[in-house]
Design an enzyme around this catalytic site. Structure first.
Site, PDB file in Angstrom:
ATOM      1  N   GLY A 262      28.067  27.729  38.306  1.00 18.77           N
ATOM      2  CA  GLY A 262      29.171  26.924  37.825  1.00 18.77           C
ATOM      3  C   GLY A 262      29.692  27.235  36.437  1.00 18.77           C
ATOM      4  N   ASP A 282      30.063  27.483  47.528  1.00 24.59           N
ATOM      5  CA  ASP A 282      28.918  28.383  47.500  1.00 24.59           C
ATOM      6  C   ASP A 282      28.119  28.147  48.769  1.00 24.59           C
ATOM      7  OD1 ASP A 282      27.478  30.219  45.264  1.00 24.59           O
ATOM      8  OD2 ASP A 282      25.987  29.309  46.592  1.00 24.59           O
ATOM      9  N   CYS A 381      28.727  41.324  38.242  1.00 29.11           N
ATOM     10  CA  CYS A 381      27.895  41.603  37.066  1.00 29.11           C
ATOM     11  C   CYS A 381      27.110  42.899  37.290  1.00 29.11           C
ATOM     12  CB  CYS A 381      26.960  40.438  36.761  1.00 29.11           C
ATOM     13  SG  CYS A 381      25.814  40.007  38.097  1.00 29.11           S
TER      14      CYS A 381
END
Length: 456
Positions: A262, A282, A381
């Site tokens: 979040g 999610d 990422c």
């Protein structure tokens, strides 16, 4: 009660066997053993350091052990690794104290022969010193051993980024990450947040990467009243860049796909002035609860959470429902090795191919629920081209109704503009650029309905 090195041995053994994330098990071990202060810091340093330097430590140990390392009992190899790590990389504890404690642990867990082996190996390391890696002829293997990364991964990165940048990246990956946080602009400015933290003995400075960010220099941020009041969110500076890329407006309807835990969701809500509507989804219910906890702590009211598989988004939402969509896709995570060093040992090249397919399915699903004229931001990422630029290029080949946004650079902080890739609206941050997480962001605009019906 077990001492720190016994706890470290158990913990490293559990990480090796279960392939569980070290950060989660480390926090559990600290709480279970009631460690705090220097003991918690030492355990953290030993565990992370031993994982980070695993194949370098094994290279050293091979010189002093005649049999193959995989013939040793698992716990013995772990004990030798963590002991040599302390002897080579830490200077606060004398070698003789490290050796004596390792022998005590070996006697408790094994028999006299094993304690003798541990004692002999470590005393040889103390007397002779560890071998140089300079004699390794293969330069890729040498770099892999010297900077302690898997050889296959080093080879991929050299092919993508060149040897110099790969060396820089591997070196940074072995350094501790900074604690950074995002200021909730609905409550405080960056300057006010820093001043209030100072009053609670937490020293911070403005982020050089993200305008909403601060970097913690000292002090316990999570225990501060400033944090607990909802004025701050712990988040990496690279991750904060997604909020500027998507640039949601107060009256927008936004989909945040794969939203847990979040951090980005709440940043979008803050940038929207707690107006408009954000749907955060999610696949894991327990992770959706993490989003809800953040939303409540920050005092936000424009976020709805749903536990669902993003790949089914087109079944739940009508086509062209959202003005903006963020897909922070699951990835190999090679940009966050500093925070989760076990990632580099737990992944294989096949994982890259596997995760690509999931990313592709997610992109297909969210592209259908975006309005014509709407903005799609894709982020990861990782620093792997196959999961990043190549993934987006393949998506654009399949979807002529999408194109590069065209105004991405104008929305991004000045600090990252030199790293925006050519004429494309994408950004690849490597960990060494800002001592932040490695991160990728691509920004696409939907210009027409699928099939080529021009509407703008």
């Amino acid at each position: 009660m077990k001492n720190v090195r016994e706890v470290a041995t158990d913990l490293l053994l559990k990480i090796d066997r279960s392939q569980a994330y070290s950060n989660l098990l480390l926090n559990q071990a600290i709480q279970k053993n009631n460690l705090s202060g220097k003991d918690a810091a030492l355990l953290t340093e030993i565990v992370y350091g031993t994982i980070q330097r695993k194949n370098t430590l094994d290279h050293y140990l091979k010189t002093f052990i005649k049999k193959p390392l995989n013939k040793l009992e698992d716990w013995v190899l772990v004990l030798l690794r963590l002991s040599v790590y302390q002897m080579v990389y830490l200077d606060r504890v004398p070698d003789h104290a490290i050796i004596n404690e390792a022998v005590v642990i070996a006697k408790k867990r094994g028999h006299k022969g094993i304690s003798g082996l541990v004692n002999g190996v470590l005393r040889n390391v103390q007397r002779k010193g560890v071998p140089s890696v300079g004699s390794i002829a293969d330069h890729r293997l040498q770099l892999a051993i010297e900077c302690s990364h898997p050889e296959w991964l080093v080879g991929r990165w050299i092919d993508q980024f060149g040897e110099e940048r790969t060396r820089e990246m591997c070196t940074v990956n072995n350094t501790p990450p900074s604690v950074t946080a995002r200021v909730n602009r609905l409550k405080h400015s960056v300057e006010v947040a820093i001043e209030r933290l100072k009053n609670e003995s937490v020293e911070a400075e403005p982020s050089k990467l993200a305008p909403d960010g601060i970097r913690i220099l000292s002090g316990n941020l999570p225990k501060s009243n400033v944090y607990e009041s909802g004025a701050l969110t712990i988040q990496d500076e690279s991750s904060m860049l997604v909020g500027y890329a998507l640039d949601p407006q107060p009256d927008d309807r936004v989909l945040d796909a794969c939203a847990a835990p979040g951090g980005k969701t709440t940043h979008l809500a803050e940038r929207m002035g707690n107006q408009g509507e954000i749907t955060a989804i999610d696949i894991h219910e327990h992770k959706v609860k993490l989003i809800e906890e953040q939303v409540e702590r920050l005092g936000l009211t424009n976020i709805e959470t749903i536990a669902m598989d993003t790949r089914k988004a087109a079944k739940l939402f009508k086509e062209e429902t959202f003005d903006r969509v963020l897909l922070d896709a699951p990835c190999t995570g090679f940009g966050v090795i500093r925070r989760k060093p076990d990632i580099k040992w737990g992944k294989q090249s096949e994982d890259i191919e596997r995760i690509q397919k999931v990313q592709e399915e997610l992109l297909e699903a969210v592209s259908r629920v975006l309005k014509v004229g709407g903005l799609l931001v894709y982020s990861t990422c990782t620093i792997e081209a196959e999961e990043n630029n190549s993934q987006i290029e393949r998506f654009l080949d399949r979807h002529p109704e999408f194109e590069w946004d065209g105004s991405f650079s104008s929305r991004m902080p000045a600090s990252v503009k030199p790293y925006i890739l050519g004429t494309k609206d994408e950004l690849q941050i490597l960990p060494q650029y800002f001592n932040s997480d490695g991160f990728y962001i691509a920004c696409l605009r939907k210009t027409s309905k699928k099939g080529g019906d021009e509407t703008c």
